[in-house]
Design a protein around this motif. Structure first.
Motif, PDB file in Angstrom:
ATOM      1  N   UNK A  13       0.858  -1.178   0.000  1.00  0.00           N
ATOM      2  CA  UNK A  13       0.000   0.000   0.000  1.00  0.00           C
ATOM      3  C   UNK A  13       0.895   1.229   0.000  1.00  0.00           C
ATOM      4  N   UNK A  14       0.654   2.127  -0.928  1.00  0.00           N
ATOM      5  CA  UNK A  14       1.348   3.407  -0.975  1.00  0.00           C
ATOM      6  C   UNK A  14       0.285   4.477  -0.809  1.00  0.00           C
ATOM      7  N   UNK A  15       0.338   5.172   0.299  1.00  0.00           N
ATOM      8  CA  UNK A  15      -0.663   6.196   0.596  1.00  0.00           C
ATOM      9  C   UNK A  15      -2.078   5.608   0.562  1.00  0.00           C
ATOM     10  N   UNK A  16      -2.198   4.347   1.019  1.00  0.00           N
ATOM     11  CA  UNK A  16      -3.493   3.674   1.083  1.00  0.00           C
ATOM     12  C   UNK A  16      -3.959   3.046  -0.218  1.00  0.00           C
ATOM     13  N   UNK A  17      -3.164   3.143  -1.278  1.00  0.00           N
ATOM     14  CA  UNK A  17      -3.521   2.578  -2.577  1.00  0.00           C
ATOM     15  C   UNK A  17      -2.721   1.297  -2.766  1.00  0.00           C
ATOM     16  N   UNK A  23       8.882  -2.777  -5.708  1.00  0.00           N
ATOM     17  CA  UNK A  23      10.229  -3.241  -5.399  1.00  0.00           C
ATOM     18  C   UNK A  23      10.878  -2.235  -4.458  1.00  0.00           C
ATOM     19  N   UNK A  24      11.335  -2.721  -3.303  1.00  0.00           N
ATOM     20  CA  UNK A  24      11.996  -1.882  -2.306  1.00  0.00           C
ATOM     21  C   UNK A  24      13.360  -2.470  -2.008  1.00  0.00           C
ATOM     22  N   UNK A  25      14.344  -1.617  -1.767  1.00  0.00           N
ATOM     23  CA  UNK A  25      15.680  -2.107  -1.430  1.00  0.00           C
ATOM     24  C   UNK A  25      16.416  -1.074  -0.585  1.00  0.00           C
ATOM     25  N   UNK A  26      17.232  -1.589   0.284  1.00  0.00           N
ATOM     26  CA  UNK A  26      18.056  -0.764   1.152  1.00  0.00           C
ATOM     27  C   UNK A  26      19.451  -0.670   0.556  1.00  0.00           C
ATOM     28  N   UNK A  27      20.004   0.515   0.580  1.00  0.00           N
ATOM     29  CA  UNK A  27      21.353   0.758   0.065  1.00  0.00           C
ATOM     30  C   UNK A  27      22.256   1.171   1.219  1.00  0.00           C
ATOM     31  N   UNK A  28      23.541   0.985   1.058  1.00  0.00           N
ATOM     32  CA  UNK A  28      24.518   1.420   2.050  1.00  0.00           C
ATOM     33  C   UNK A  28      25.461   2.420   1.415  1.00  0.00           C
ATOM     34  N   UNK A  29      25.701   3.481   2.144  1.00  0.00           N
ATOM     35  CA  UNK A  29      26.681   4.476   1.729  1.00  0.00           C
ATOM     36  C   UNK A  29      27.593   4.688   2.930  1.00  0.00           C
ATOM     37  N   UNK A  30      28.683   3.935   2.972  1.00  0.00           N
ATOM     38  CA  UNK A  30      29.526   3.956   4.155  1.00  0.00           C
ATOM     39  C   UNK A  30      28.766   3.322   5.297  1.00  0.00           C
ATOM     40  N   UNK A  66       2.400  -7.807   5.534  1.00  0.00           N
ATOM     41  CA  UNK A  66       2.604  -8.370   6.875  1.00  0.00           C
ATOM     42  C   UNK A  66       2.595  -7.315   7.970  1.00  0.00           C
ATOM     43  N   UNK A  67       2.303  -6.055   7.616  1.00  0.00           N
ATOM     44  CA  UNK A  67       2.170  -4.995   8.599  1.00  0.00           C
ATOM     45  C   UNK A  67       3.392  -4.105   8.751  1.00  0.00           C
ATOM     46  N   UNK A  68       4.520  -4.464   8.163  1.00  0.00           N
ATOM     47  CA  UNK A  68       5.698  -3.595   8.244  1.00  0.00           C
ATOM     48  C   UNK A  68       5.399  -2.280   7.534  1.00  0.00           C
ATOM     49  N   UNK A  69       5.928  -1.187   8.098  1.00  0.00           N
ATOM     50  CA  UNK A  69       5.628   0.138   7.563  1.00  0.00           C
ATOM     51  C   UNK A  69       6.868   1.001   7.465  1.00  0.00           C
ATOM     52  N   UNK A  70       6.807   1.965   6.583  1.00  0.00           N
ATOM     53  CA  UNK A  70       7.831   2.982   6.442  1.00  0.00           C
ATOM     54  C   UNK A  70       7.210   4.194   5.776  1.00  0.00           C
ATOM     55  N   UNK A  71       7.998   5.235   5.601  1.00  0.00           N
ATOM     56  CA  UNK A  71       7.543   6.443   4.920  1.00  0.00           C
ATOM     57  C   UNK A  71       8.517   6.776   3.809  1.00  0.00           C
ATOM     58  N   UNK A  94      13.820   1.608   6.834  1.00  0.00           N
ATOM     59  CA  UNK A  94      13.144   0.744   5.876  1.00  0.00           C
ATOM     60  C   UNK A  94      12.090  -0.073   6.599  1.00  0.00           C
ATOM     61  N   UNK A  95      11.020  -0.455   5.910  1.00  0.00           N
ATOM     62  CA  UNK A  95       9.959  -1.245   6.543  1.00  0.00           C
ATOM     63  C   UNK A  95      10.401  -2.696   6.776  1.00  0.00           C
ATOM     64  N   UNK A  96      11.304  -2.878   7.706  1.00  0.00           N
ATOM     65  CA  UNK A  96      11.875  -4.215   8.017  1.00  0.00           C
ATOM     66  C   UNK A  96      10.863  -5.079   8.664  1.00  0.00           C
TER      67      UNK A  96
END
Length: 96
Positions: A13-17, A23-30, A66-71, A94-96
């Protein structure tokens, strides 16, 4: 905090839609972590409730089944004549 990077592909769901393939991914910068995401869909079959105004929504809630959330911020919303593409940049954990 785990050293594993967050990755997700599936409905969200993005803004309830409800978008069927996000596709979501976490990046590392240092030592810093950030996350981003994207989705696309044909103009002939947009998610119910979708409007191009989503590009101006500011921060949107991202909720996984599964209920994980982020903004995140909608950083790009484009239309190529046949399909829409939407890009996100996480604004917190991130919505871990």
């Amino acid at each position: 905090m785990t050293n594993e990077r967050f990755h997700y592909r599936g409905p969200a769901l993005l803004d309830g839609i409800e978008f069927p393939d996000v596709r979501l991914r976490e990046e590392r910068d240092g030592g810093l972590r950030s996350w981003e995401g994207e989705t696309s869909f044909p103009a002939s079959a947009p998610p119910s409730g979708f409007s191009p105004d989503l590009a101006h929504a500011g921060t949107v809630a991202v909720r996984l089944p599964d209920g994980r959330e982020g903004n995140a911020l909608v950083t790009n919303l484009s239309f190529d004549g046949a399909s829409w593409s939407l890009s996100l940049q996480g604004t917190g954990p991130a919505p871990r």
